[in-house]
Write an enzyme that holds these catalytic residues in place. Structure first.
Site, short mmCIF file in Angstrom:
data_model
loop_
_atom_site.label_atom_id
_atom_site.label_comp_id
_atom_site.label_asym_id
_atom_site.label_seq_id
_atom_site.Cartn_x
_atom_site.Cartn_y
_atom_site.Cartn_z
N GLY A 70 27.14 40.27 43.14
CA GLY A 70 26.71 40.47 41.76
C GLY A 70 27.88 40.34 40.79
N GLN A 178 20.54 46.27 40.15
CA GLN A 178 19.82 47.46 40.62
C GLN A 178 18.31 47.35 40.42
OE1 GLN A 178 20.98 49.90 42.36
NE2 GLN A 178 23.17 49.67 42.10
N HIS A 200 23.31 43.04 48.86
CA HIS A 200 23.48 44.30 49.61
C HIS A 200 22.76 45.50 49.00
CE1 HIS A 200 26.81 46.51 47.40
NE2 HIS A 200 26.93 45.33 46.84
N THR A 236 32.00 26.18 50.44
CA THR A 236 31.00 26.01 51.50
C THR A 236 30.08 27.23 51.53
OG1 THR A 236 32.55 24.68 52.73
CG2 THR A 236 30.68 25.56 53.97
N CYS A 319 32.20 53.20 43.13
CA CYS A 319 33.60 52.89 42.85
C CYS A 319 34.27 54.04 42.09
CB CYS A 319 33.72 51.59 42.08
SG CYS A 319 32.54 51.42 40.77
N1 PLP Z 1 25.95 45.74 38.69
C1 PLP Z 1 25.44 46.91 39.09
C2 PLP Z 1 24.48 47.62 38.19
C3 PLP Z 1 25.79 47.45 40.32
O1 PLP Z 1 25.28 48.62 40.70
C4 PLP Z 1 26.71 46.74 41.14
C5 PLP Z 1 27.16 47.32 42.42
O2 PLP Z 1 27.30 48.50 42.57
C6 PLP Z 1 27.20 45.51 40.67
C7 PLP Z 1 26.80 45.06 39.45
C8 PLP Z 1 28.15 44.72 41.49
O3 PLP Z 1 27.46 44.09 42.55
P1 PLP Z 1 28.27 43.60 43.83
O4 PLP Z 1 28.64 44.81 44.62
O5 PLP Z 1 27.31 42.70 44.55
O6 PLP Z 1 29.44 42.84 43.33
#
Ligand code: PLP
Length: 385
Positions: A70, A178, A200, A236, A319
């Protein structure tokens, strides 16, 4: 283990694992090659593209491209709009965005652009009057607002946001990482120009993401090289991941949400503990997300006790848990630092059971009572550092 942290990541669904394994074992040809085994792999990639396109209601399959996550999708959109529309230097985000949007907005600013952070209401929903005012500047190139918040689960009024932005010629990106798979997300009903998603969070593995780019807008690749993904994302292909994302999209289509688990959990907590706040707009909230403050109790202490009881949840977004700073999301909603310090997020998935909910609720109730007794015996609430 009782895993109630599905907004951080999800387990790979067995059906998804079964779908991807052949592409790690025997079907390992490079999809760009011309022999028969490679054509089979290429066709699996295209099937997955179709599955993701169907999940989000894209009119055309080629409007979906695959990325690594994402975060990459978000960065790619921001970088593309910034470089293709230099005469539209304004970027609008909200104060509750994920760090992927916040940090990439800093890049936007570093490149000479202007970033406006529009406030949210105490419910966590964007303040539409403030958005309208921000859009009136006339130079806004992109509005980048998340479809649903990772911490509170609050769902944005995306339809209104798109109407308002398009009315002044601004493009719209939604970080729907989300939202996709949890609530109905349809890019024809709500015609965003760009939409980011991530494998994921919907029972595919880590390392695969998706990006919807409306065929009506131009796009400039972030990664250049071999010209894969219709020249929009070189490198790739992560074939097994792509196939997994397609299978996860198919799985998500069989029904959304598990509000029953979330509601059962909250009912038990609210009935057994006093001074609990459930954050976020109650009407417009992801069905799997419960963001609570157990007032006067430090979330860090609760996390330890819950972990001991085998319950996985988080304090704010994943995080943030390493540093345990009070959530910027709650801060943007006007929640005090003290109340934010007692916030825990529980996020459920299709793999949770009623027993999981009851055991976790019981563990939380006991932990809160224990810490409140300790607090009473000491000088008062444990300070949040
Ligand atoms: N945006 C939101 C709202 C998320 O909760 C997350 C991941 O926690 C991301 C973006 C980032 O996604 P990714 O972990 O696939 O980079």
């Amino acid at each position: 283990m009782i895993y109630l942290d599905s907004n951080a990541t999800t387990q790979v669904a067995p059906v998804v694992l079964d779908a991807m394994l052949p592409y790690l074992r025997e079907c390992y040809a490079n999809p760009s090659a011309s022999y028969r085994s490679a054509r089979k792999v290429k066709s699996a990639v295209e099937t997955a593209r179709q599955q993701v396109a169907t999940l989000i209601g894209a009119e055309r399959t080629e409007e979906v491209m695959f990325t690594s996550c994402g975060t990459e999708s978000i960065n790619a959109v921001h970088a593309s709009v910034r470089s293709l529309w230099p005469d539209r230097p304004g970027l609008i985000i909200t104060g509750t965005e994920h760090s992927a949007v916040i940090e990439s907005a800093k890049r936007w600013r570093e490149s000479g652009g202007r970033v406006e952070v529009v406030p949210v209401c105490p419910s966590g929903r964007v303040d539409l009057a403030a958005l309208e005012k921000a859009l009136a500047s006339g130079d806004v190139g992109l509005v980048s607002i998340m479809w649903a918040n990772n911490e509170t689960g609050v769902i944005a009024p995306m339809r209104e946001i798109v109407q308002m932005a398009h009315a002044v010629g601004a493009l719209v990106h939604s970080d729907a990482v989300q939202a996709v798979g949890k609530i109905a997300v349809n890019v024809q009903d709500v015609p965003v120009d760009f939409l980011s998603l991530s494998g994921h969070k919907i029972h595919a593995p880590k390392g695969i993401g998706g990006l919807y780019v409306s065929r009506k807008v131009r796009f400039r690749a972030l990664l250049v090289g071999g010209g894969q993904e219709m020249n929009r994302r070189s490198g790739t292909e992560n074939v097994a991941g792509i196939v997994a994302l397609g299978a996860a999209a198919l799985l998500a289509m069989d029904g959304h949400g598990n509000r029953k688990l979330r509601d059962r959990f909250e009912e038990q907590i609210l009935a057994s503990i006093k001074d609990v706040r459930v954050w976020g707009d109650q009407e417009n909230r992801l069905p799997n997300t419960s963001c609570l403050s157990l007032l006067g109790v430090d979330a860090a202490g609760l996390l330890i006790l819950l972990d001991k009881a085998g319950v996985c949840c988080s304090a704010g977004s994943a995080c943030h848990t390493a540093s345990l700073h009070p959530s910027h999301v709650l801060e943007a909603m006007g929640v005090s630092v003290v109340d934010a310090a007692s916030m825990l997020r529980f996020s459920f998935s299709r793999f949770n059971s009623i027993e999981d909910v009851d055991t976790a609720a019981d563990a939380l109730i006991r932990s809160v009572k224990k810490l409140r007794v300790l607090n009473d015996e000491s000088a008062g609430p444990v300070a949040f550092s």
